[in-house]
Design an enzyme around this catalytic site. Sequence first.
Site, mmCIF file in Angstrom:
data_model
loop_
_atom_site.group_PDB
_atom_site.id
_atom_site.type_symbol
_atom_site.label_atom_id
_atom_site.label_comp_id
_atom_site.label_asym_id
_atom_site.label_seq_id
_atom_site.Cartn_x
_atom_site.Cartn_y
_atom_site.Cartn_z
ATOM 1 N N TRP A 16 -5.582 4.816 8.735
ATOM 2 C CA TRP A 16 -4.660 5.928 8.467
ATOM 3 C C TRP A 16 -5.377 7.262 8.675
ATOM 4 O O TRP A 16 -4.792 8.230 9.146
ATOM 5 C CB TRP A 16 -4.137 5.843 7.022
ATOM 6 C CG TRP A 16 -3.278 7.003 6.631
ATOM 7 C CD1 TRP A 16 -1.929 7.121 6.804
ATOM 8 C CD2 TRP A 16 -3.693 8.223 6.001
ATOM 9 N NE1 TRP A 16 -1.482 8.324 6.323
ATOM 10 C CE2 TRP A 16 -2.537 9.018 5.828
ATOM 11 C CE3 TRP A 16 -4.923 8.720 5.567
ATOM 12 C CZ2 TRP A 16 -2.584 10.290 5.235
ATOM 13 C CZ3 TRP A 16 -4.978 9.976 4.992
ATOM 14 C CH2 TRP A 16 -3.815 10.748 4.823
ATOM 15 N N HIS A 17 -6.696 7.284 8.331
ATOM 16 C CA HIS A 17 -7.427 8.549 8.436
ATOM 17 C C HIS A 17 -7.630 8.983 9.884
ATOM 18 O O HIS A 17 -7.739 10.177 10.163
ATOM 19 C CB HIS A 17 -8.777 8.435 7.742
ATOM 20 C CG HIS A 17 -8.662 8.510 6.252
ATOM 21 N ND1 HIS A 17 -8.340 7.424 5.496
ATOM 22 C CD2 HIS A 17 -8.781 9.545 5.392
ATOM 23 C CE1 HIS A 17 -8.292 7.773 4.218
ATOM 24 N NE2 HIS A 17 -8.537 9.062 4.124
ATOM 25 N N GLY A 18 -7.718 8.056 10.794
ATOM 26 C CA GLY A 18 -7.916 8.471 12.173
ATOM 27 C C GLY A 18 -8.047 7.285 13.095
ATOM 28 O O GLY A 18 -8.395 6.179 12.660
ATOM 29 N N GLY A 40 -6.013 1.598 5.347
ATOM 30 C CA GLY A 40 -6.213 2.933 4.777
ATOM 31 C C GLY A 40 -7.224 3.717 5.598
ATOM 32 O O GLY A 40 -7.069 4.912 5.829
ATOM 33 N N PHE A 75 -5.832 14.279 9.983
ATOM 34 C CA PHE A 75 -5.276 12.968 9.671
ATOM 35 C C PHE A 75 -3.770 13.062 9.564
ATOM 36 O O PHE A 75 -3.063 12.170 9.502
ATOM 37 C CB PHE A 75 -5.868 12.413 8.388
ATOM 38 C CG PHE A 75 -7.387 12.493 8.362
ATOM 39 C CD1 PHE A 75 -8.120 12.230 9.504
ATOM 40 C CD2 PHE A 75 -8.059 12.870 7.223
ATOM 41 C CE1 PHE A 75 -9.503 12.317 9.503
ATOM 42 C CE2 PHE A 75 -9.452 12.955 7.213
ATOM 43 C CZ PHE A 75 -10.164 12.681 8.348
#
Lengths: 378, 472
Positions: free
Chosen positions: B325-327, B322, B472
């Site tokens: 996923w943001h960066g 997770g 993102f």
Amino acid sequence: MPSSISNSSHRAPDLNYRNAILCALAVALTAAAALAAANAYFDPFDFGAPGPKAPFDRVNQFRLKNTALWEIASVERVLKALPEASDAQYLIIGDSRARAMTGSWRKDSTLFVQDHRGRKIFNLAYGGADLTTSLMIYERYKARFPKADTVIFAVHFDELSDTERRTDQMEEALRIAENPLFYYISFRTLKVALDGLKDREKFTPREDASAKLRMMKLTAPKKYRRTMRYPATNDLQKLFDDARTIRLTKLARTTILNSDPSVVARNIDSIIRPAVDRDPDKKFLFVAMPMHPVLERPMAGKQAAGYAAMAAGLRGLGFFYDASMYDGAATAFKFTDAMHVKDAAPDIMQDAIDCSLHPEGRPSVIAHDGHSPCPGGD
Amino acid sequence: MVFNSWAFIPFFALTLAAYYLLRSWRLQKTMLLGASYVFYGFFHPPYVLILVASTLIDFKLSHWIARAEGGRRRLLLLVSLVSNLGMLAYFKYAEFALENFNAALAQLGVTAQFPVWDIVLPVGISYYTFQTLSYTIDVYRRKLPPSDSLLDFAFFVAFFPQLVAGPIVRALDFLPQTQEPQRARFSSRQFGWGLHLLVFGLFGKIVLADRALAPLVDYAYSRANEIDFWTAWIGTIAFSGQIFFDFAGYSISAIGVALCYGFELPDNFRFPYAATGFSDFWRRWHISLSQWLRDYLYISLGGNRKGEVRTYINLALTMILGGLWHGAAWTFVFWGALHGAYLVAERLLQPVIDAAGKASGLAGRIAGMAITYILVCYAWVFFRARDFSDGVKFVEAMSAPAPMPAHLREGSALAMAIMGATLAAQWMMRDTTIEAVWAKYPFLLRALILGGAIFLIFSTRGEQRAFIYFQF
């Protein structure tokens, strides 16, 4: 399958929306009108608001609060008052050092000048501009100068080595130029005015703005001129020279020690080249303006390679004139203003133009000992 | 195009007018689909093609998956996963992977380096990829039949309010709405509330996040080398507010805009800083992502069905992914890992927490909220810091009390007052909804609040800052 979403809590409550929205709009419009009236009265950036004005010394009190917005307001003011300014053949863009090219330190300074050879020049440079914001203001105003065929672009090597850009002030200023309503309904305008009120006693009541709204002849008195070898000729400088004041030597053109030539080349390609390509009928004259003195070590290694990459890159896009080693007045303790070089800045500009027109060499304005400042000249 | 741009006003007005003037449901959806591609094209026109390609691939694959059985069915799902995640991997993680590969080579003494690609990340790719993935997985799991209509499916993927920054919408929730033409009937109640939500969201983004909090965050996080206790804490608390108002502001605007066209989007935030624990926090923060991760990653890994130790591993792994996923940066990975560790620790200590909570009542719940918020702030440091070493400097400074610099007291007063009010309001509203609270206010107060919000949106508007979650 469910016919509507399972976890949405945003179901509209049963209310009178029409009246609430109309009332809310009335509240918002009343507040906006009151704010606009206050901003028009204070008009801290001298945007030419109608109606009575607070007696401020706007130049001293507010110019530095937002130099981009001040510059835009100044350009609009000059273009409105001097329609002939639109006939300028030369446009200058860059930071405060380029702004000094039209005598920004003089009381009668203006953005629109005529140099000693009769060339009409309009200055779009402003303090704190970087490469990107310089090009933003140029793109916004170039259509207002249909006769301008040459762009004098004062470039800054340190900026070409550094990719971090801050364009927010200029974006806001250009948005205001397109629609001054934003100036009047902005809390920031009011905040600047109220901050200025606190410092009011520090400043004289009002300067005469009319001086700025005429074309200035740019021929510096001879006593202010210096040669390319930089001996001082003005009285203060002579005083220091006579007292055997230390004359510092500028060894490097930049404070960036580890510049990367590939970054410099990439920035030239991504920032400057698109602007040049957009205007194939215009001539770009790049001037590397004087830098902060760096005395610790001479240019070498990556620093020298980066600088060479800048010179080569800009030569590929137009004419490159290097005034980066020009020094301002030196004192026993420091350079007084080694970057802005004040009275010499207009001369640098005129030499740069002359060199671009006659690269084979021509007597310099600055060097009145007969030397040419042009590469390839005497 | 973004909701806080001037270009959005005519875009919104024109599409609304066209939507309600058109008389055919099919035409209305087609118009909104076209408008959504225009909206997306404002960022980088060629990337509309990627969106279209992703739509076509998953539409076709979903039909093949539905018809196939056994190994072939699994193979087709794999094709969908590879095409979706492959696209995400290329655009989002290739540069990061190459940089790390080069660094590893350098560590081994290999001087040769692979050139790092300069890839422009298509905005919103993480969101629409997750939407299309959830669709094919749901078809594979036989929770959902494949969509019969390419128009409806393309509309589900591209519907512009949620396209670039969520909420991450499930086909299960949205596709049925495309079969309900009554949604296109103008309802002043839905339309009016949709506009209210749009104003609330823009107020959060423009006035609170961008104008009141962001300057303090930028100030603090640009001084990592000289950071002190108060600057670090104030900057981080301000960032906790900035990211909340920025992202929740976008989500609520998106929900409001969708509602103006008669469509419902899922909730994405429920007063997250009122959470009294980390599992509670993730039920309130970026709900559509945490539910996605739970349903398609955590459960696929085995969830809590494979014993205690495996549950902890699954939890940590889900949160690390997770974070990623943001960066594509180690700071995001660490942020995710930190939240994974919080969740594991909470689960381990659950009996103690429950006992303490029962004994201390309200005071215990408030203490739970305070502890959760403080630990969430520590994690935000790594989310915001330029790099890992800056994050460490911040954490060190936050743990070494020192006197407050005088300039900071004055400069941070407004931002800290906003954050104090935000935490108090979230606590008071933790078990209710904006709708319920708003409906209780008298008419005049509602008009004054809404009018004040509209006025402040226009009068405090400075430079147009992108929404943080767009990256993102």
